[in-house]
Design a protein around this motif. Structure first.
Motif, PDB file in Angstrom:
ATOM      1  N   HIS A 148      50.887  82.519   0.830  1.00 53.14           N
ATOM      2  CA  HIS A 148      51.086  82.983  -0.543  1.00 53.14           C
ATOM      3  C   HIS A 148      49.784  83.404  -1.216  1.00 53.14           C
ATOM      4  CE1 HIS A 148      55.152  81.236  -0.346  1.00 53.14           C
ATOM      5  NE2 HIS A 148      54.584  80.163   0.185  1.00 53.14           N
ATOM      6  N   ARG A 149      48.672  83.382  -0.478  1.00 54.96           N
ATOM      7  CA  ARG A 149      47.369  83.537  -1.118  1.00 54.96           C
ATOM      8  C   ARG A 149      47.233  84.852  -1.886  1.00 54.96           C
ATOM      9  NH1 ARG A 149      44.574  81.954   2.528  1.00 54.96           N
ATOM     10  NH2 ARG A 149      43.924  79.951   1.651  1.00 54.96           N
ATOM     11  N   ALA A 150      47.629  85.960  -1.281  1.00 54.99           N
ATOM     12  CA  ALA A 150      47.455  87.252  -1.947  1.00 54.99           C
ATOM     13  C   ALA A 150      48.218  87.293  -3.264  1.00 54.99           C
ATOM     14  CB  ALA A 150      47.911  88.383  -1.032  1.00 54.99           C
ATOM     15  N   ARG A 151      49.416  86.769  -3.256  1.00 49.64           N
ATOM     16  CA  ARG A 151      50.231  86.754  -4.472  1.00 49.64           C
ATOM     17  C   ARG A 151      49.644  85.814  -5.518  1.00 49.64           C
ATOM     18  NH1 ARG A 151      56.589  84.934  -4.501  1.00 49.64           N
ATOM     19  NH2 ARG A 151      57.107  85.626  -6.626  1.00 49.64           N
ATOM     20  N   LEU A 152      49.164  84.663  -5.089  1.00 49.94           N
ATOM     21  CA  LEU A 152      48.587  83.697  -6.015  1.00 49.94           C
ATOM     22  C   LEU A 152      47.317  84.219  -6.665  1.00 49.94           C
ATOM     23  CD1 LEU A 152      48.935  80.440  -3.869  1.00 49.94           C
ATOM     24  CD2 LEU A 152      50.143  80.900  -6.017  1.00 49.94           C
ATOM     25  N   GLU A 153      46.469  84.855  -5.899  1.00 52.00           N
ATOM     26  CA  GLU A 153      45.128  85.205  -6.369  1.00 52.00           C
ATOM     27  C   GLU A 153      45.025  86.591  -6.984  1.00 52.00           C
ATOM     28  OE1 GLU A 153      42.493  84.462  -3.100  1.00 52.00           O
ATOM     29  OE2 GLU A 153      42.857  82.293  -3.125  1.00 52.00           O
ATOM     30  N   ARG A 204      47.708  85.354 -11.072  1.00 52.38           N
ATOM     31  CA  ARG A 204      49.118  84.970 -11.137  1.00 52.38           C
ATOM     32  C   ARG A 204      49.262  83.455 -11.014  1.00 52.38           C
ATOM     33  NH1 ARG A 204      50.946  88.404  -8.035  1.00 52.38           N
ATOM     34  NH2 ARG A 204      51.860  89.794  -9.592  1.00 52.38           N
ATOM     35  N   GLU A 205      48.407  82.836 -10.223  1.00 51.28           N
ATOM     36  CA  GLU A 205      48.460  81.382 -10.101  1.00 51.28           C
ATOM     37  C   GLU A 205      48.190  80.713 -11.441  1.00 51.28           C
ATOM     38  OE1 GLU A 205      47.092  77.941  -7.003  1.00 51.28           O
ATOM     39  OE2 GLU A 205      45.784  79.697  -7.190  1.00 51.28           O
ATOM     40  N   HIS A 206      47.214  81.199 -12.186  1.00 53.03           N
ATOM     41  CA  HIS A 206      46.921  80.632 -13.499  1.00 53.03           C
ATOM     42  C   HIS A 206      48.102  80.805 -14.452  1.00 53.03           C
ATOM     43  CE1 HIS A 206      42.455  81.518 -12.485  1.00 53.03           C
ATOM     44  NE2 HIS A 206      42.748  80.265 -12.170  1.00 53.03           N
ATOM     45  N   LEU A 207      48.724  81.974 -14.408  1.00 51.91           N
ATOM     46  CA  LEU A 207      49.891  82.216 -15.248  1.00 51.91           C
ATOM     47  C   LEU A 207      51.015  81.250 -14.889  1.00 51.91           C
ATOM     48  CD1 LEU A 207      51.712  83.751 -17.194  1.00 51.91           C
ATOM     49  CD2 LEU A 207      52.014  85.508 -15.429  1.00 51.91           C
ATOM     50  N   MET A 208      51.232  81.043 -13.607  1.00 51.85           N
ATOM     51  CA  MET A 208      52.310  80.141 -13.180  1.00 51.85           C
ATOM     52  C   MET A 208      51.981  78.686 -13.491  1.00 51.85           C
ATOM     53  SD  MET A 208      54.710  82.080 -12.121  1.00 51.85           S
ATOM     54  CE  MET A 208      55.794  81.002 -11.198  1.00 51.85           C
ATOM     55  N   ASP A 209      50.701  78.343 -13.563  1.00 54.10           N
ATOM     56  CA  ASP A 209      50.322  76.991 -13.993  1.00 54.10           C
ATOM     57  C   ASP A 209      50.879  76.670 -15.382  1.00 54.10           C
ATOM     58  OD1 ASP A 209      48.902  76.546 -11.671  1.00 54.10           O
ATOM     59  OD2 ASP A 209      46.929  76.763 -12.583  1.00 54.10           O
ATOM     60  N   GLN A 210      51.128  77.705 -16.179  1.00 54.28           N
ATOM     61  CA  GLN A 210      51.638  77.522 -17.540  1.00 54.28           C
ATOM     62  C   GLN A 210      53.157  77.690 -17.645  1.00 54.28           C
ATOM     63  OE1 GLN A 210      49.184  76.830 -19.833  1.00 54.28           O
ATOM     64  NE2 GLN A 210      47.592  77.185 -18.296  1.00 54.28           N
ATOM     65  N   THR A 211      53.786  78.226 -16.615  1.00 54.20           N
ATOM     66  CA  THR A 211      55.181  78.665 -16.771  1.00 54.20           C
ATOM     67  C   THR A 211      56.118  78.272 -15.638  1.00 54.20           C
ATOM     68  OG1 THR A 211      54.636  80.806 -15.747  1.00 54.20           O
ATOM     69  CG2 THR A 211      54.486  80.681 -18.157  1.00 54.20           C
ATOM     70  N   ALA A 212      55.626  77.601 -14.603  1.00 52.95           N
ATOM     71  CA  ALA A 212      56.423  77.403 -13.379  1.00 52.95           C
ATOM     72  C   ALA A 212      57.485  76.332 -13.571  1.00 52.95           C
ATOM     73  CB  ALA A 212      55.504  77.044 -12.209  1.00 52.95           C
ATOM     74  N   ILE A 213      58.675  76.744 -13.978  1.00 47.08           N
ATOM     75  CA  ILE A 213      59.799  75.830 -14.120  1.00 47.08           C
ATOM     76  C   ILE A 213      61.046  76.472 -13.529  1.00 47.08           C
ATOM     77  CG2 ILE A 213      58.833  74.754 -16.184  1.00 47.08           C
ATOM     78  CD1 ILE A 213      60.857  76.295 -17.861  1.00 47.08           C
ATOM     79  N   THR A 214      62.088  75.672 -13.352  1.00 42.44           N
ATOM     80  CA  THR A 214      63.314  76.165 -12.725  1.00 42.44           C
ATOM     81  C   THR A 214      64.312  76.739 -13.724  1.00 42.44           C
ATOM     82  OG1 THR A 214      64.249  73.931 -12.809  1.00 42.44           O
ATOM     83  CG2 THR A 214      63.139  74.578 -10.768  1.00 42.44           C
ATOM     84  N   TYR A 215      63.941  76.796 -15.007  1.00 44.01           N
ATOM     85  CA  TYR A 215      64.797  77.445 -16.017  1.00 44.01           C
ATOM     86  C   TYR A 215      63.924  78.304 -16.929  1.00 44.01           C
ATOM     87  CZ  TYR A 215      63.428  73.186 -18.627  1.00 44.01           C
ATOM     88  OH  TYR A 215      62.740  72.151 -19.219  1.00 44.01           O
ATOM     89  N   PRO A 216      63.333  79.389 -16.369  1.00 44.00           N
ATOM     90  CA  PRO A 216      62.257  80.122 -17.048  1.00 44.00           C
ATOM     91  C   PRO A 216      62.702  81.283 -17.928  1.00 44.00           C
ATOM     92  CG  PRO A 216      62.528  80.964 -14.840  1.00 44.00           C
ATOM     93  CD  PRO A 216      63.558  79.864 -14.992  1.00 44.00           C
TER      94      PRO A 216
END
Length: 572
Positions: free
Chosen positions: A374-379, A435-447
């Protein structure tokens, strides 16, 4: 790499003498040695981390400048921030420990001391402490499976394997339940079986009131029977969609807990500990009412507590601790048990500085294995911000403000709401937002991001309800996170006022919000069923790509009423 404490401090001293720098400036060996001075004591060792929110790598994390204590809680732990916190605990300003526990001079201190946490670094510390404390138990307070893109995308498989590699003995839960009851039970019957005990005395079936999880586990440590009782987050079905756990009931369950304590004592436990995800204020009240608990090792509110609070109750005394969040701290509680009774204790809250702890190779390899696909997508870089981006505190943080600004711009709304989540990592000025930083703030199962039409009266009712969850004088009615973040509308808040009377002076610009008028309000993370639309991370990504370089956001804070000189609030 297993080192004794003396060897460990010696390595640090040698590194410092050789000119090795930790972060951008060299840390004194004496300072580093003092941080990890936690000599074994007694015969029962308990290691505790909580609320890591799936952060496997080292991060920055800014402690709050807002943690208001209202009424009898004013000026008492955990409602102290900044200099008031340091003074209360006798911590010298400008030290590594001061940086770990406060937001003072955060950017400069973060650049000096580097990042915190990281499971490979935590693993090194756990192994060293266990080598000094044979048989020590490692307790995980929950909120482990949620909070990162990787955990969301893998169904928490990365964290499950990391927990097993770390050597967790016992855990309880909260955000774990947002993966659904089926996933939780699948893990307990599979990877965790025979390795990690998941305990929660306060979760029952809705139909027959049967236990869903074992209420406690009994472990023998150096000839002493130790009971660890579980307390999952009591308000899970309220704070999150009910559909995830539709067949289960939660709650504080005081009477049942008292019975479980008695059951543990009858089973031979000389030490009884509650592994709690109640939140610090709830744990303090619970400790005053439940007898027979030696300690409550708590989570949920992300409070880094350097010392336990000793709470008196009719049966004696209970220690109440909380070990922060994001893998940033490891709590170490040692008991001296003789003749079946706790005679004394020692406690340390150890900050996990990545620059001072060599990463454990096995854990680092496990993390790399999960990240590689997942590195390319995360970074992938989405934008750069000129200011500090953080989330943590009673009201808005600067990353909350980015989300609010994105909701209003992308959704064309007059007002935006964002949940008062406490999790989310911190970015220093000039850091590329990935994108990883953004998901650190938003990663939930009801987004789902939503847009609704609300009257002014409905908006006020929403704010009053959330505010009561935060500032109700009875901790048992504090049912969620921090205050809903508000963008586009100013308002005044009087935390000490009566329920339903805390919110006033709501304005769009200079115009008062009309109770009868309808306004367009964007938000995300709906707990009700049936919401449709784009996930919040797509909305914010669109906003970031449109701007690319963000000025430091102007954080919209309410006007606070009736809290002069409250030591739980500083302007920072």
């Amino acid at each position: 790499m297993d080192l004794s404490r003396r060897e460990f401090v010696g390595v640090l001293a040698a590194a410092a003498a050789a000119g090795m720098t930790f972060g951008h400036r060299a840390l004194a060996a004496a300072d580093a040695g003092a941080l990890y001075e936690a000599a074994a004591f007694g015969n029962v060792g308990l290691l505790h981390y909580t609320d890591c929110h799936s952060q496997l790598l080292p991060i920055h994390f800014r402690e709050p400048s807002q943690n208001l204590g209202i009424g009898s809680a004013r000026g008492k732990p955990p409602h102290l921030v900044g200099e008031a916190l340091l003074k209360f605990y006798g911590i010298a300003p400008g030290t590594a420990e001061a940086h770990a526990l406060s937001c003072i001079d955060f950017v400069d201190a973060a650049r000096r001391y580097g990042k915190v946490g990281g499971f490979a670094h935590l693993s090194t510390l756990v192994k060293r402490l266990r080598a000094e404390r044979p048989g020590a138990l490692l307790l995980d307070g929950g909120d482990t499976w949620q909070g990162s893109a990787l955990s969301l995308w893998t169904g928490a498989q990365d964290m499950i394997e990391a927990q097993l590699a770390l050597g967790v003995d016992v855990m309880t839960g909260h955000w774990e339940f947002t993966y659904g009851a089926e996933r939780v039970q699948e893990v307990l019957a599979g990877p965790f079986k025979g390795s990690i005990d998941f305990v929660a005395q306060n979760v029952r079936t809705a139909d027959f009131d049967d236990e869903v999880f074992q209420p406690f586990t009994l472990r023998r440590v150096n000839g002493v029977d130790v009971a660890v009782i579980g307390q999952a987050f009591p308000y899970t079905p309220i704070a999150h969609p009910r559909r995830f756990v539709s067949e289960w009931t939660f709650g504080i369950q005081e009477d049942r807990l008292q019975q479980v304590v008695a059951d543990a004592r009858r089973a031979g436990a000389a030490v009884v500990v509650l592994l709690s995800h109640n939140g610090m204020d709830v744990d303090l009240k619970l400790a005053s009412r439940i007898t027979g608990l030696d300690a409550i090792m708590g989570g949920h509110t992300h409070d880094g507590m350097p010392r336990p609070v000793e709470v008196k109750n009719p049966g004696g005394r209970t220690l109440v601790t909380n070990a922060g969040s994001n893998g940033k701290f490891l709590g170490v509680l040692d008991f001296d048990v003789k003749d079946g009774k706790v005679r004394d204790y020692r406690y340390r809250l150890l900050p996990v500085f990545a620059n001072l702890l060599e990463p454990d190779r096995e854990m680092a390899a496990l993390i790399e294995r999960h990240r590689a696909p997942h590195r390319a997508r995360l970074e992938e870089e989405l934008a750069v911000c000129d200011g500090l981006l953080y989330r943590r505190g009673n009201f808005n943080g600067s990353f909350d403000q980015v989300i609010l600004d994105a909701l209003r711009e992308v959704k064309g709304a007059q007002i935006a709401f964002s949940p008062g989540f406490r999790w989310g990592t911190t970015l220093l000025p000039g850091t590329a937002i990935t994108r990883e930083h953004l998901m650190d703030q938003t990663a939930i199962t009801y987004p789902t991001a939503t847009v609704n039409e609300f009257t002014g009266a409905q908006i006020k009712a929403i704010l009053e309800d959330v505010c009561d969850n935060l500032f109700n004088p009875d901790p048992y009615y504090q049912q969620g996170g921090d205050m809903v973040r508000v963008g586009g509308m100013s308002y005044a808040c009087e935390p000490g006022a009566a329920s339903g009377k805390r919110i006033s002076d709501m304005r769009l610009g200079d115009e008062l919000v009309d109770a009868e008028r309808t306004y367009k309000v964007a938000g995300w993370a709906p707990v009700g069923d049936g919401a449709t639309g784009a996930p919040i991370w797509d909305v914010v990504e669109e906003y970031l790509r449109a701007h690319r370089t963000l000025a430091a956001p102007a954080v919209e804070q309410p006007r606070l009423i009736g809290q002069p000189d409250n030591p739980g609030w500083i302007d920072a």
